[in-house]
Design a protein around this motif. Structure first.
Motif, PDB file in Angstrom:
ATOM      1  N   GLU A   1      -0.381 -12.736 -10.105  1.00  0.00           N
ATOM      2  CA  GLU A   1      -1.479 -12.312  -9.245  1.00  0.00           C
ATOM      3  C   GLU A   1      -1.507 -13.161  -7.981  1.00  0.00           C
ATOM      4  O   GLU A   1      -1.334 -14.376  -8.020  1.00  0.00           O
ATOM      5  N   GLY A   2      -1.672 -12.493  -6.844  1.00  0.00           N
ATOM      6  CA  GLY A   2      -1.748 -13.167  -5.564  1.00  0.00           C
ATOM      7  C   GLY A   2      -0.398 -13.446  -4.915  1.00  0.00           C
ATOM      8  O   GLY A   2      -0.348 -13.871  -3.773  1.00  0.00           O
ATOM      9  N   GLN A   3       0.689 -13.213  -5.632  1.00  0.00           N
ATOM     10  CA  GLN A   3       2.022 -13.438  -5.076  1.00  0.00           C
ATOM     11  C   GLN A   3       2.464 -12.217  -4.276  1.00  0.00           C
ATOM     12  O   GLN A   3       2.252 -11.084  -4.713  1.00  0.00           O
ATOM     13  N   PRO A   4       3.082 -12.418  -3.118  1.00  0.00           N
ATOM     14  CA  PRO A   4       3.550 -11.269  -2.333  1.00  0.00           C
ATOM     15  C   PRO A   4       4.741 -10.592  -3.009  1.00  0.00           C
ATOM     16  O   PRO A   4       5.464 -11.209  -3.787  1.00  0.00           O
ATOM     17  N   PHE A   5       4.913  -9.325  -2.717  1.00  0.00           N
ATOM     18  CA  PHE A   5       6.066  -8.581  -3.202  1.00  0.00           C
ATOM     19  C   PHE A   5       6.368  -7.491  -2.202  1.00  0.00           C
ATOM     20  O   PHE A   5       5.542  -7.140  -1.382  1.00  0.00           O
ATOM     21  N   ARG A   6       7.599  -6.977  -2.248  1.00  0.00           N
ATOM     22  CA  ARG A   6       8.017  -5.947  -1.303  1.00  0.00           C
ATOM     23  C   ARG A   6       8.126  -4.613  -2.017  1.00  0.00           C
ATOM     24  O   ARG A   6       8.619  -4.535  -3.131  1.00  0.00           O
ATOM     25  N   VAL A   7       7.678  -3.578  -1.321  1.00  0.00           N
ATOM     26  CA  VAL A   7       7.757  -2.216  -1.846  1.00  0.00           C
ATOM     27  C   VAL A   7       8.527  -1.377  -0.842  1.00  0.00           C
ATOM     28  O   VAL A   7       8.251  -1.434   0.363  1.00  0.00           O
ATOM     29  N   PHE A   8       9.497  -0.620  -1.317  1.00  0.00           N
ATOM     30  CA  PHE A   8      10.272   0.262  -0.459  1.00  0.00           C
ATOM     31  C   PHE A   8       9.909   1.694  -0.819  1.00  0.00           C
ATOM     32  O   PHE A   8      10.089   2.110  -1.958  1.00  0.00           O
ATOM     33  N   VAL A   9       9.396   2.429   0.140  1.00  0.00           N
ATOM     34  CA  VAL A   9       8.998   3.810  -0.079  1.00  0.00           C
ATOM     35  C   VAL A   9      10.126   4.723   0.382  1.00  0.00           C
ATOM     36  O   VAL A   9      10.581   4.630   1.522  1.00  0.00           O
ATOM     37  N   LEU A  10      10.578   5.580  -0.520  1.00  0.00           N
ATOM     38  CA  LEU A  10      11.625   6.533  -0.180  1.00  0.00           C
ATOM     39  C   LEU A  10      10.971   7.832   0.239  1.00  0.00           C
ATOM     40  O   LEU A  10      10.098   8.350  -0.440  1.00  0.00           O
ATOM     41  N   SER A  11      11.383   8.360   1.377  1.00  0.00           N
ATOM     42  CA  SER A  11      10.758   9.548   1.931  1.00  0.00           C
ATOM     43  C   SER A  11      11.788  10.372   2.672  1.00  0.00           C
ATOM     44  O   SER A  11      12.760   9.846   3.198  1.00  0.00           O
ATOM     45  N   ARG A  12      11.592  11.664   2.741  1.00  0.00           N
ATOM     46  CA  ARG A  12      12.450  12.536   3.546  1.00  0.00           C
ATOM     47  C   ARG A  12      11.825  12.833   4.900  1.00  0.00           C
ATOM     48  O   ARG A  12      12.367  13.576   5.684  1.00  0.00           O
TER      49      ARG A  12
END
Length: 70
Positions: free
Chosen positions: A4-15
């Protein structure tokens, strides 16, 4: 898991090109095999590669990606 509270990266795949999506001009063929010779999903164990590798002329397989340092 993530703490909790730690940053993380999210990659959104989209067309949606308006969202900055890139469409490759050819498929990348999966040539990854296990010792028995059976095909193995290249994306297992969270694989990452650079967009420049995916768009390199002549690169057509997951083996090519590995050779390119992907």
């Amino acid at each position: 898991t993530r703490s909790e509270g730690q940053p993380f990266r999210v990659f959104v795949l989209s067309r949606n090109v308006e969202e900055g999506s890139v469409t490759l001009d050819r498929p990348i063929v999966n040539t990854t095999k296990v010792a028995s010779g059976r095909t193995w999903a290249w994306t297992m164990a969270q694989r990452y590669t650079r967009l420049t590798a995916l768009t390199t002329p002549g690169l057509a397989t997951t083996s090519d990606l590995e050779s390119a340092g992907g």
